[in-house]
Design a protein around this motif. Structure first.
Motif, PDB file in Angstrom:
ATOM      1  N   PRO A  18      13.322   6.184   8.097  1.00 27.25           N
ATOM      2  CA  PRO A  18      12.826   5.613   6.852  1.00 27.25           C
ATOM      3  C   PRO A  18      12.681   4.100   6.924  1.00 27.25           C
ATOM      4  O   PRO A  18      11.821   3.508   6.281  1.00 27.25           O
ATOM      5  CB  PRO A  18      13.903   5.993   5.838  1.00 27.25           C
ATOM      6  CG  PRO A  18      14.598   7.163   6.416  1.00 27.25           C
ATOM      7  CD  PRO A  18      14.535   6.971   7.899  1.00 27.25           C
ATOM      8  N   SER A  58      11.326  22.763   2.098  1.00 24.79           N
ATOM      9  CA  SER A  58      12.719  22.393   2.404  1.00 24.79           C
ATOM     10  C   SER A  58      12.928  22.355   3.912  1.00 24.79           C
ATOM     11  O   SER A  58      13.578  21.448   4.446  1.00 24.79           O
ATOM     12  CB  SER A  58      13.691  23.400   1.786  1.00 24.79           C
ATOM     13  OG  SER A  58      13.534  23.417   0.408  1.00 24.79           O
ATOM     14  N   LYS A  60      11.232  19.336   5.317  1.00 28.57           N
ATOM     15  CA  LYS A  60      11.956  18.109   4.973  1.00 28.57           C
ATOM     16  C   LYS A  60      13.112  17.895   5.942  1.00 28.57           C
ATOM     17  O   LYS A  60      13.373  16.782   6.380  1.00 28.57           O
ATOM     18  CB  LYS A  60      12.493  18.190   3.534  1.00 28.57           C
ATOM     19  CG  LYS A  60      11.475  17.756   2.509  1.00 28.57           C
ATOM     20  CD  LYS A  60      12.109  17.517   1.161  1.00 28.57           C
ATOM     21  CE  LYS A  60      12.076  18.740   0.310  1.00 28.57           C
ATOM     22  NZ  LYS A  60      12.639  18.517  -1.030  1.00 28.57           N
ATOM     23  N   LEU A 110      11.734  16.822   9.239  1.00 28.47           N
ATOM     24  CA  LEU A 110      11.280  15.424   9.174  1.00 28.47           C
ATOM     25  C   LEU A 110      12.475  14.476   9.277  1.00 28.47           C
ATOM     26  O   LEU A 110      12.432  13.480  10.012  1.00 28.47           O
ATOM     27  CB  LEU A 110      10.523  15.193   7.858  1.00 28.47           C
ATOM     28  CG  LEU A 110       9.886  13.829   7.654  1.00 28.47           C
ATOM     29  CD1 LEU A 110       8.801  13.566   8.670  1.00 28.47           C
ATOM     30  CD2 LEU A 110       9.312  13.702   6.244  1.00 28.47           C
ATOM     31  N   MET A 137       3.559  15.805  -1.219  1.00 25.47           N
ATOM     32  CA  MET A 137       4.923  15.386  -0.903  1.00 25.47           C
ATOM     33  C   MET A 137       5.001  14.737   0.486  1.00 25.47           C
ATOM     34  O   MET A 137       5.629  13.695   0.675  1.00 25.47           O
ATOM     35  CB  MET A 137       5.842  16.618  -0.940  1.00 25.47           C
ATOM     36  CG  MET A 137       7.301  16.298  -0.762  1.00 25.47           C
ATOM     37  SD  MET A 137       8.271  17.776  -0.408  1.00 25.47           S
ATOM     38  CE  MET A 137       7.967  18.760  -1.837  1.00 25.47           C
ATOM     39  N   PHE A 138       4.330  15.359   1.453  1.00 29.78           N
ATOM     40  CA  PHE A 138       4.419  14.838   2.817  1.00 29.78           C
ATOM     41  C   PHE A 138       3.472  13.652   3.044  1.00 29.78           C
ATOM     42  O   PHE A 138       3.694  12.866   3.957  1.00 29.78           O
ATOM     43  CB  PHE A 138       4.211  15.980   3.826  1.00 29.78           C
ATOM     44  CG  PHE A 138       5.357  16.957   3.772  1.00 29.78           C
ATOM     45  CD1 PHE A 138       6.568  16.654   4.375  1.00 29.78           C
ATOM     46  CD2 PHE A 138       5.254  18.136   3.057  1.00 29.78           C
ATOM     47  CE1 PHE A 138       7.648  17.512   4.288  1.00 29.78           C
ATOM     48  CE2 PHE A 138       6.328  19.014   2.962  1.00 29.78           C
ATOM     49  CZ  PHE A 138       7.524  18.691   3.584  1.00 29.78           C
ATOM     50  N   ASP A 190       3.205  11.395   0.586  1.00 31.01           N
ATOM     51  CA  ASP A 190       4.089  10.361   0.031  1.00 31.01           C
ATOM     52  C   ASP A 190       5.131   9.924   1.060  1.00 31.01           C
ATOM     53  O   ASP A 190       5.581   8.777   1.049  1.00 31.01           O
ATOM     54  CB  ASP A 190       4.805  10.885  -1.229  1.00 31.01           C
ATOM     55  CG  ASP A 190       3.842  11.058  -2.399  1.00 31.01           C
ATOM     56  OD1 ASP A 190       2.724  10.519  -2.319  1.00 31.01           O
ATOM     57  OD2 ASP A 190       4.194  11.750  -3.374  1.00 31.01           O
ATOM     58  N   ALA A 191       5.512  10.866   1.931  1.00 33.92           N
ATOM     59  CA  ALA A 191       6.507  10.548   2.963  1.00 33.92           C
ATOM     60  C   ALA A 191       5.862   9.926   4.198  1.00 33.92           C
ATOM     61  O   ALA A 191       6.550   9.689   5.193  1.00 33.92           O
ATOM     62  CB  ALA A 191       7.259  11.805   3.345  1.00 33.92           C
ATOM     63  N   ASP A 192       4.554   9.703   4.127  1.00 36.57           N
ATOM     64  CA  ASP A 192       3.812   9.101   5.231  1.00 36.57           C
ATOM     65  C   ASP A 192       3.917   9.945   6.499  1.00 36.57           C
ATOM     66  O   ASP A 192       4.006   9.425   7.604  1.00 36.57           O
ATOM     67  CB  ASP A 192       4.355   7.684   5.502  1.00 36.57           C
ATOM     68  CG  ASP A 192       3.326   6.826   6.222  1.00 36.57           C
ATOM     69  OD1 ASP A 192       2.130   7.152   6.141  1.00 36.57           O
ATOM     70  OD2 ASP A 192       3.721   5.848   6.881  1.00 36.57           O
ATOM     71  N   SER A 231       7.783  17.154  -9.221  1.00 34.09           N
ATOM     72  CA  SER A 231       8.390  18.217  -8.414  1.00 34.09           C
ATOM     73  C   SER A 231       9.325  19.080  -9.264  1.00 34.09           C
ATOM     74  O   SER A 231      10.042  18.564 -10.117  1.00 34.09           O
ATOM     75  CB  SER A 231       9.192  17.615  -7.270  1.00 34.09           C
ATOM     76  OG  SER A 231       8.339  16.914  -6.427  1.00 34.09           O
ATOM     77  N   GLY A 232       9.299  20.366  -8.978  1.00 38.03           N
ATOM     78  CA  GLY A 232      10.243  21.291  -9.609  1.00 38.03           C
ATOM     79  C   GLY A 232       9.859  21.719 -11.006  1.00 38.03           C
ATOM     80  O   GLY A 232      10.627  22.406 -11.678  1.00 38.03           O
ATOM     81  N   LYS A 284      11.971  13.011 -17.308  1.00 39.77           N
ATOM     82  CA  LYS A 284      13.225  12.810 -16.569  1.00 39.77           C
ATOM     83  C   LYS A 284      12.996  12.795 -15.055  1.00 39.77           C
ATOM     84  O   LYS A 284      13.652  12.052 -14.326  1.00 39.77           O
ATOM     85  CB  LYS A 284      14.169  13.963 -16.939  1.00 39.77           C
ATOM     86  CG  LYS A 284      15.558  13.842 -16.383  1.00 39.77           C
ATOM     87  CD  LYS A 284      16.395  15.005 -16.894  1.00 39.77           C
ATOM     88  CE  LYS A 284      17.596  15.210 -16.009  1.00 39.77           C
ATOM     89  NZ  LYS A 284      18.336  16.403 -16.361  1.00 39.77           N
ATOM     90  N   ASN A 285      12.062  13.607 -14.595  1.00 41.25           N
ATOM     91  CA  ASN A 285      11.864  13.742 -13.148  1.00 41.25           C
ATOM     92  C   ASN A 285      10.689  12.953 -12.601  1.00 41.25           C
ATOM     93  O   ASN A 285      10.400  13.021 -11.411  1.00 41.25           O
ATOM     94  CB  ASN A 285      11.716  15.224 -12.786  1.00 41.25           C
ATOM     95  CG  ASN A 285      13.017  15.958 -12.991  1.00 41.25           C
ATOM     96  OD1 ASN A 285      13.913  15.883 -12.175  1.00 41.25           O
ATOM     97  ND2 ASN A 285      13.135  16.643 -14.127  1.00 41.25           N
ATOM     98  N   LYS A 301      10.064  10.094 -11.328  1.00 44.94           N
ATOM     99  CA  LYS A 301      10.716   8.879 -10.814  1.00 44.94           C
ATOM    100  C   LYS A 301      10.033   8.435  -9.532  1.00 44.94           C
ATOM    101  O   LYS A 301       9.619   9.251  -8.759  1.00 44.94           O
ATOM    102  CB  LYS A 301      12.179   9.168 -10.532  1.00 44.94           C
ATOM    103  CG  LYS A 301      12.876   9.787 -11.720  1.00 44.94           C
ATOM    104  CD  LYS A 301      13.995   8.945 -12.233  1.00 44.94           C
ATOM    105  CE  LYS A 301      14.476   9.484 -13.567  1.00 44.94           C
ATOM    106  NZ  LYS A 301      15.522   8.817 -14.190  1.00 44.94           N
TER     107      LYS A 301
END
Lengths: 438, 290
Positions: A33, A96, A99, A102, A118-119, A121-123, A402-403, A435-436, A438
């Motif tokens: 990271p 999962s 992740k 990764l 999602m991936f 965003d994770a570059d 997510s979720g 709430k999520n 973020k």
């Protein structure tokens, strides 16, 4: 002597343990990271390379299906070896598993069926160049993120469908399939009066799915960017259109149109209930038609799009979603890209995945496969439909927080438990979102 | 201890210490570290969040519910398993032709994986399952074992009890076999009946086994996850979510790894305080009784 022996043994044990703790460094570079990977534009020799492919195994997409395609790819591309891996369990998607790979620096060169956003965003994913191969796909722009393509998919998967038992419909005197909410309520009432369970669902993810496919089409037919607008706070789940749609669904539950013991059975069980003739209508995605084609029963199954308030047909589902993506950190991006294209665009591979999972080709020259009568009916519904958007946890202009599917499930289960406070239930979706986000 | 012995001990201790350090202490440290950040578990960057995750968890109703469900399963399962464990161990602590068979029968559920057991019981207890078919054939109403929120929690508790009793029986059987027979002979001469023998000899002498079984059940039940994941997925409407289930759900479904880390830290603190308090109390009890 004893001292030296003890020291050597200690070093040996410690080094073995450290080696065991280390990850496999072959295939891809470590995703630290603190050190974002480079832009993935390295050029590598495509000869004598091994790429790692994360496959997605289902009852329809078997190991044999993948292995036969891999063998053919390897024989057509000497020098490229494909090592197939798979998640240890089918949890609905491989996210999962990916992740954890990764995080440990073992992200595969080619991934399948991952949540692309999602991936990205994770570059972790490589931008797919828009070449002649990609231009063979209809509407390939649908899955682009910030104007860039990260997955190769040419499939359509309609999900907001209601399968119905033609024999039970005839017994109840229902002559045409419902197109509006009012027509569906009237059909359900006729079925109930005959002692037939009008609608079937289950208590696991199926509950949230059913709620979503029966309420969302009315919202998304008028706003195909609803989730993007939700991020911008332009719309909310407590808006009048959502409240009206959720009230319609809540009334279906309140009127006793769903099966008894709904929260005590799961997806597998409810599918069997429908195939045994224990219910007239079963809201489910097109993949159900693969199970239907292999079942023995004494009635015919038909299909219609989940009704909307005014009767406008608008199917929701996957439009070039999922498919194959290539790791940005791959040491062999050219070989990986070649394999990803082969798995989706090679005629035999493309036809195989369509037939196995009852999907529909989204190529400009679509490939046909041996469809059952029910699958032909779905195909005809699709021909009348504009490009689809997703629903629930899939993209509607943007991928939702997510979720969110867990909160859809909770809302649907609450309604099935008899909680008819629609405003409160819909507000819980807004609360989850805020709430999520973020 | 001479120098050579020190090296030998180092050799023997080092693998265990290294494993403990790598797979327990480092993950716990990382868990606490990440709980102070906002990280989704996948992005290359993350920001410092201070105590905000802890404050949010403190006000999270779903976490409160999960804590209640976890404590309910833990307290009920720990008590019932130990009562049944002692009762069956006393019954099985005699020589007989079928004794070994009965011991095997009670121990058998523990040999099965929790996930497999979950699927087996699911096929028995679901609305269309074997038990409900039988109930209907006998003229009764089908029961929603997983569909009713309260009944679903009780069903999971029952399955935890069913699967753990065998292990506790083995611990108590080992404890029973270490009680000197002369003690029973002495109280029999004094005219003690079976209940008095149990109350004044068996139960006090089982104190070490009792401590071990209570702590084993308590810490195990506080981590209840597999049965919930297989049987109810935390439903209906979140009614059966335990803390462990919620930690996984929030961390991997909602991609809020830092927030789920803060839930896990709360869980760690609660389990540690309760487990240490219980252990201290039960050790003192042992010292008084033995």
């Amino acid at each position: 002597m004893r001292k030296w022996f003890t020291m050597c043994m200690t070093l040996l044990i410690l080094s073995s343990l450290l080696a065991a703790c280390g990850g496999n460094s072959s295939g891809t570079k470590t995703n630290d990271p603190a050190k974002p990977a480079d832009n993935g534009t390295k050029t590598t020799d495509t000869k004598d390379v091994e790429i790692v492919f994360q496959s997605w195994i289902t009852p329809n997409l078997t190991v044999a299906y993948y292995d036969s395609l891999i063998n053919r790819f390897e024989s057509e591309n000497p020098g490229i070896k494909v090592k197939r891996i798979q998640p240890p369990a089918n949890e609905g998607n491989p996210d999962s598993y990916l992740k954890s790979l990764l995080a440990s620096g073992d992200f595969p060169d080619v991934v399948q069926n991952a949540t692309i956003q999602m991936f990205v965003d994770a570059d972790a994913l490589l931008e797919i160049p828009i070449d002649d191969d990609i231009k063979k796909i209809n509407n390939y722009e649908a899955e682009m993120i910030n104007g860039k393509l990260y997955n190769i998919s040419a499939i359509r998967q309609p999900q907001s469908l209601i399968f119905y038992n033609k024999k039970l419909f005839a017994e109840a005197g229902i002559e045409s399939t419902p197109k509006t909410w009012a027509e569906l309520e009237a059909a359900a009432e006729k079925l109930k009066a005959k002692g037939i369970t009008p609608l079937l669902t289950a208590g696991d993810w199926t509950a949230g799915f059913t709620f979503s496919v029966m309420t969302s089409p009315d919202i998304y037919k008028d706003n195909k960017n609803w989730y993007a607008d939700r991020f911008d706070n332009k719309v909310k789940f407590t808006d009048p259109n959502w409240i009206e749609s959720a009230t319609y669904y809540t009334n279906l539950v309140k009127n006793g149109y769903f099966n008894k013991g709904v929260l005590s059975i799961d997806y597998t069980a409810v599918e069997q209930e429908f195939l045994k003739g224990n219910g007239a209508m079963y809201p489910m995605g097109s993949w159900f038609s693969a199970a239907e084609a292999n079942s023995k029963k004494d009635f015919e199954v038909g299909v219609f799009a989940t009704p909307t308030k005014d009767g406008t047909q608008y199917l929701l589902g996957g439009e070039n979603s999922g498919g194959y993506a290539v790791a940005k950190m791959s040491n062999h991006p050219e070989a990986a890209l070649k394999f990803a294209k082969f798995m989706m665009l090679d005629p035999e591979a493309h036809k195989g995945i369509l037939q196995a999972d009852a999907l529909f080709s989204n190529l400009k020259e679509p490939l046909k496969w041996d469809m059952s009568p029910l699958q032909t009916e779905i195909y005809e519904l699709l021909l009348k439909n504009p490009p689809m958007v997703g629903h629930m946890n899939n993209k509607v202009g943007r991928v939702p927080v997510s979720g969110i599917q867990d909160q859809y499930n909770k809302v649907a289960q609450n309604i099935l438990l008899g909680d008819t406070d629609v405003a409160k239930n819909m507000q819980s979706l807004d609360e989850y979102w805020d709430k999520n986000n973020k | 201890m001479n120098k050579n012995d020190r090296w030998a001990y180092t050799l023997m201790f080092s693998p265990g210490i290294l494993i403990y350090f790598c797979f327990l202490l480092v993950p716990i440290f990382l868990l606490v570290y990440y709980s102070f950040y906002n990280w989704d578990g996948i992005s290359p960057s993350y920001s410092f969040a201070g105590l905000s995750n802890y404050v949010e968890a403190f006000h999270d109703k779903a976490f409160g519910r999960a804590l209640f469900v976890t404590m309910f399963i833990t307290v009920v399962a720990t008590l019932v398993v130990n009562i049944l464990g002692i009762a069956f161990a006393v019954l099985l602590n005699k020589k007989g032709r079928m004794t070994n068979f009965y011991r095997s029968v009670f121990f058998f559920p523990l040999l099965l994986s929790t996930v497999s057991v979950g699927f087996i019981w699911k096929s028995i207890l679901s609305y269309n399952g074997l038990l409900n078919n039988l109930i209907e054939q006998l003229g009764g109403e089908r029961i929603e074992f997983f569909g009713d929120p309260n009944l679903a929690v009780l069903t999971i508790t029952f399955l935890a009890i069913w699967q753990s009793t065998g292990f506790v029986i083995v611990i108590y059987l080992a404890g029973l076999q270490s009680i000197p027979l002369s003690l029973y002979e002495a109280v029999r001469i004094d005219g003690a009946n079976r209940w008095q023998q149990f109350k004044h000899i068996t139960f006090p002498m089982l104190a070490p086994a009792f401590t071990m079984s209570i702590i084993f059940m308590f810490t195990g039940s506080m981590r209840e996850y597999d049965r919930v994941a297989v049987l109810t997925y935390g439903g209906p409407a979140g009614a059966t979510e335990t803390i462990a289930y919620q930690v996984v759900k929030v961390g991997f479904n909602a991609n809020r790894l830092s927030y789920s880390a803060s839930l896990a830290v709360y869980m760690l603190i609660i389990v540690s305080i309760l487990a240490v308090s219980l252990t201290v109390y039960l050790r003192r009890r042992e010292e008084k009784l033995l």
